[in-house]
Scaffold this motif. Structure first.
Motif, PDB file in Angstrom:
ATOM      1  N   VAL A 167      21.010  32.400  32.168  1.00 12.45           N
ATOM      2  CA  VAL A 167      22.008  31.421  31.726  1.00 12.45           C
ATOM      3  C   VAL A 167      21.699  30.049  32.296  1.00 12.45           C
ATOM      4  N   ARG A 168      21.263  30.012  33.540  1.00 15.96           N
ATOM      5  CA  ARG A 168      20.922  28.718  34.161  1.00 15.96           C
ATOM      6  C   ARG A 168      19.755  28.060  33.415  1.00 15.96           C
ATOM      7  N   ALA A 169      18.774  28.870  33.012  1.00 16.13           N
ATOM      8  CA  ALA A 169      17.657  28.322  32.237  1.00 16.13           C
ATOM      9  C   ALA A 169      18.143  27.759  30.909  1.00 16.13           C
ATOM     10  N   GLY A 170      19.098  28.442  30.281  1.00 14.29           N
ATOM     11  CA  GLY A 170      19.656  27.931  29.033  1.00 14.29           C
ATOM     12  C   GLY A 170      20.400  26.632  29.233  1.00 14.29           C
ATOM     13  N   MET A 171      21.149  26.522  30.326  1.00 16.12           N
ATOM     14  CA  MET A 171      21.879  25.291  30.610  1.00 16.12           C
ATOM     15  C   MET A 171      20.918  24.140  30.902  1.00 16.12           C
ATOM     16  N   LEU A 172      19.818  24.437  31.591  1.00 15.42           N
ATOM     17  CA  LEU A 172      18.841  23.384  31.888  1.00 15.42           C
ATOM     18  C   LEU A 172      18.113  22.914  30.645  1.00 15.42           C
ATOM     19  N   SER A 173      18.086  23.760  29.597  1.00 11.44           N
ATOM     20  CA  SER A 173      17.406  23.371  28.366  1.00 11.44           C
ATOM     21  C   SER A 173      18.195  22.336  27.560  1.00 11.44           C
ATOM     22  N   VAL A 174      19.481  22.183  27.856  1.00  9.74           N
ATOM     23  CA  VAL A 174      20.311  21.205  27.151  1.00  9.74           C
ATOM     24  C   VAL A 174      20.055  19.828  27.763  1.00  9.74           C
ATOM     25  N   ASP A 175      19.837  18.850  26.907  1.00  9.49           N
ATOM     26  CA  ASP A 175      19.525  17.500  27.377  1.00  9.49           C
ATOM     27  C   ASP A 175      20.656  16.956  28.242  1.00  9.49           C
ATOM     28  N   VAL A 176      20.275  16.274  29.306  1.00  9.22           N
ATOM     29  CA  VAL A 176      21.279  15.731  30.230  1.00  9.22           C
ATOM     30  C   VAL A 176      22.192  14.726  29.546  1.00  9.22           C
ATOM     31  N   GLY A 177      21.713  14.124  28.456  1.00 13.94           N
ATOM     32  CA  GLY A 177      22.553  13.189  27.721  1.00 13.94           C
ATOM     33  C   GLY A 177      23.789  13.852  27.139  1.00 13.94           C
ATOM     34  N   GLN A 178      23.719  15.142  26.854  1.00 11.98           N
ATOM     35  CA  GLN A 178      24.880  15.863  26.338  1.00 11.98           C
ATOM     36  C   GLN A 178      25.996  15.904  27.386  1.00 11.98           C
ATOM     37  N   TYR A 179      25.602  16.141  28.643  1.00  9.68           N
ATOM     38  CA  TYR A 179      26.582  16.120  29.722  1.00  9.68           C
ATOM     39  C   TYR A 179      27.210  14.733  29.851  1.00  9.68           C
ATOM     40  N   GLU A 180      26.371  13.709  29.808  1.00  9.96           N
ATOM     41  CA  GLU A 180      26.867  12.345  29.986  1.00  9.96           C
ATOM     42  C   GLU A 180      27.765  11.929  28.827  1.00  9.96           C
ATOM     43  N   ALA A 181      27.419  12.351  27.603  1.00 15.88           N
ATOM     44  CA  ALA A 181      28.253  12.013  26.454  1.00 15.88           C
ATOM     45  C   ALA A 181      29.612  12.682  26.556  1.00 15.88           C
ATOM     46  N   ALA A 182      29.629  13.950  26.997  1.00 17.78           N
ATOM     47  CA  ALA A 182      30.907  14.653  27.156  1.00 17.78           C
ATOM     48  C   ALA A 182      31.759  13.990  28.223  1.00 17.78           C
ATOM     49  N   LYS A 183      31.125  13.565  29.303  1.00 15.69           N
ATOM     50  CA  LYS A 183      31.861  12.882  30.363  1.00 15.69           C
ATOM     51  C   LYS A 183      32.391  11.536  29.885  1.00 15.69           C
ATOM     52  N   ALA A 184      31.621  10.858  29.023  1.00 15.68           N
ATOM     53  CA  ALA A 184      32.027   9.538  28.538  1.00 15.68           C
ATOM     54  C   ALA A 184      33.266   9.603  27.655  1.00 15.68           C
ATOM     55  N   ILE A 185      33.463  10.709  26.934  1.00 16.75           N
ATOM     56  CA  ILE A 185      34.649  10.821  26.070  1.00 16.75           C
ATOM     57  C   ILE A 185      35.811  11.517  26.775  1.00 16.75           C
ATOM     58  N   GLY A 186      35.680  11.697  28.094  1.00 23.13           N
ATOM     59  CA  GLY A 186      36.799  12.201  28.879  1.00 23.13           C
ATOM     60  C   GLY A 186      36.893  13.703  29.013  1.00 23.13           C
ATOM     61  N   MET A 187      35.864  14.436  28.641  1.00 23.48           N
ATOM     62  CA  MET A 187      35.891  15.892  28.780  1.00 23.48           C
ATOM     63  C   MET A 187      35.739  16.302  30.236  1.00 23.48           C
ATOM     64  N   ALA A 201      22.973  26.173  24.503  1.00 23.71           N
ATOM     65  CA  ALA A 201      22.137  26.999  25.372  1.00 23.71           C
ATOM     66  C   ALA A 201      21.944  28.403  24.824  1.00 23.71           C
ATOM     67  N   MET A 202      22.781  28.809  23.875  1.00 20.82           N
ATOM     68  CA  MET A 202      22.733  30.181  23.388  1.00 20.82           C
ATOM     69  C   MET A 202      21.396  30.535  22.757  1.00 20.82           C
ATOM     70  N   ARG A 203      20.775  29.583  22.051  1.00 18.35           N
ATOM     71  CA  ARG A 203      19.497  29.898  21.392  1.00 18.35           C
ATOM     72  C   ARG A 203      18.396  30.186  22.409  1.00 18.35           C
ATOM     73  N   VAL A 204      18.555  29.686  23.634  1.00 20.73           N
ATOM     74  CA  VAL A 204      17.600  29.992  24.698  1.00 20.73           C
ATOM     75  C   VAL A 204      17.999  31.272  25.433  1.00 20.73           C
ATOM     76  N   VAL A 205      19.296  31.520  25.520  1.00 21.44           N
ATOM     77  CA  VAL A 205      19.813  32.636  26.313  1.00 21.44           C
ATOM     78  C   VAL A 205      19.737  33.960  25.564  1.00 21.44           C
ATOM     79  N   ILE A 206      20.003  33.939  24.253  1.00 23.84           N
ATOM     80  CA  ILE A 206      20.134  35.181  23.486  1.00 23.84           C
ATOM     81  C   ILE A 206      18.881  36.059  23.522  1.00 23.84           C
ATOM     82  N   PRO A 207      17.661  35.535  23.274  1.00 28.64           N
ATOM     83  CA  PRO A 207      16.487  36.433  23.270  1.00 28.64           C
ATOM     84  C   PRO A 207      16.305  37.227  24.565  1.00 28.64           C
TER      85      PRO A 207
END
Length: 282
Positions: A167-187, A201-207
């Motif tokens: 799961v950690r590998a799947g989370m690391l595969s998501v671009d850091v910009g996704q985290y920053e964009a979510a934080k920017a809109i108040g999530m 991350a699911m497409r990396v985690v599922i196999p």
């Protein structure tokens, strides 16, 4: 360089196209077929009573063990995924205490053999004679730590340690910009994980998780050492009585192969479902 006139090109219309013979491939196929034929002959003419295999393939004891195997694999994998997700989130946290706990959890349960963990859970009463249960009070550990419950804890907690890294590998595969964009809109962090990070991350985690689940089906056989009645333990109980060891082991092997053969195409369908929109998706 001047182009060659069309009239000066050689006429190849009368030439016959001959396919190249790959002698190495044919030799390899011949050797493989010879080995398979020898193996089939050994099983066919060997001292194996195939009527015993047919007699016990649908025996109630074997079918009961099959059901226990499937139920245990599903339950242990589900609990292992939950533990793995929690441990992965803790590992990705900025809190050093949570990071340390998650790292220690993965280190401990990935660093010791699963069969050792099963034996420790099953014999937990030797360390803690009684345990307190919410709403029930203090009870004897030996009454709680049955073979089924010890197998569930041992398999699930061990699986959670491996799943946390997946799961950690799947989370690391998501671009850091996704985290920053979510934080920017108040999530909040947890909402961003649930709505944005985990779906990507699911497409990396599922196999790897699909492979882990197939492995879990076979890993339940180790629970036979603590007397959990899965397929192998059921087969052992029968051949202890009738001495048809090979025949009952073949019965267990056939059922394992059948379950894995059913799960494999389901895993492929699930992978295809989550890989839609990616370069490898269809």
């Amino acid at each position: 360089m001047a182009a060659v006139p069309h009239s000066d090109l050689p006429d190849l219309s009368d030439h016959v196209v001959v396919r190249r013979m790959h002698w190495g491939r044919w030799a390899a196929v011949a050797v493989i077929l010879l080995l398979l034929a020898s193996l089939a002959r050994a099983f066919a003419v060997g001292q194996i009573e195939w009527q015993v295999v047919g007699q016990f393939i649908t025996a109630p004891t074997i079918l009961s063990g099959l059901l226990n195997t499937v139920v245990m694999a599903v339950a242990a994998m589900a609990l292992g995924i939950m533990l793995g997700v929690v441990a992965a989130v803790m590992r990705m946290s900025s809190n050093p205490v949570l990071q340390g706990v998650a790292l220690g959890y993965a280190w401990l349960f990935r660093g010791t053999p699963i069969i050792l963990q099963l034996l420790l859970w099953f014999n937990l009463a030797l360390i803690f004679p009684t345990i307190g249960l919410p709403g029930i009070g203090w009870v004897r550990t030996v009454d709680v730590m049955t073979p089924a419950f010890a197998a569930l804890l041992g398999l699930a907690i061990n699986q959670g340690a491996y799943t946390s890294e997946v799961v950690r590998a799947g989370m690391l595969s998501v671009d850091v910009g996704q985290y920053e964009a979510a934080k920017a809109i108040g999530m909040t962090r947890l909402r961003a994980l649930r709505r944005i990070v985990f779906p990507q991350a699911m497409r990396v985690v599922i196999p790897p998780l699909g492979n882990e689940f197939i492995g879990m089906v076979k890993l339940t056989s180790l629970a036979s050492v603590i007397q959990f009645t899965e397929i192998l333990h059921s087969a052992q109980n029968i051949y202890y009585a009738n001495a048809h060891v090979i025949e009952l082991l073949i019965v267990a092997a056939l059922w394992y192969l059948l379950v894995v053969s059913i799960l494999t195409p389901l895993q492929m369908l699930l992978e295809r479902r989550f890989s839609r929109g990616s370069a490898g998706g269809r």
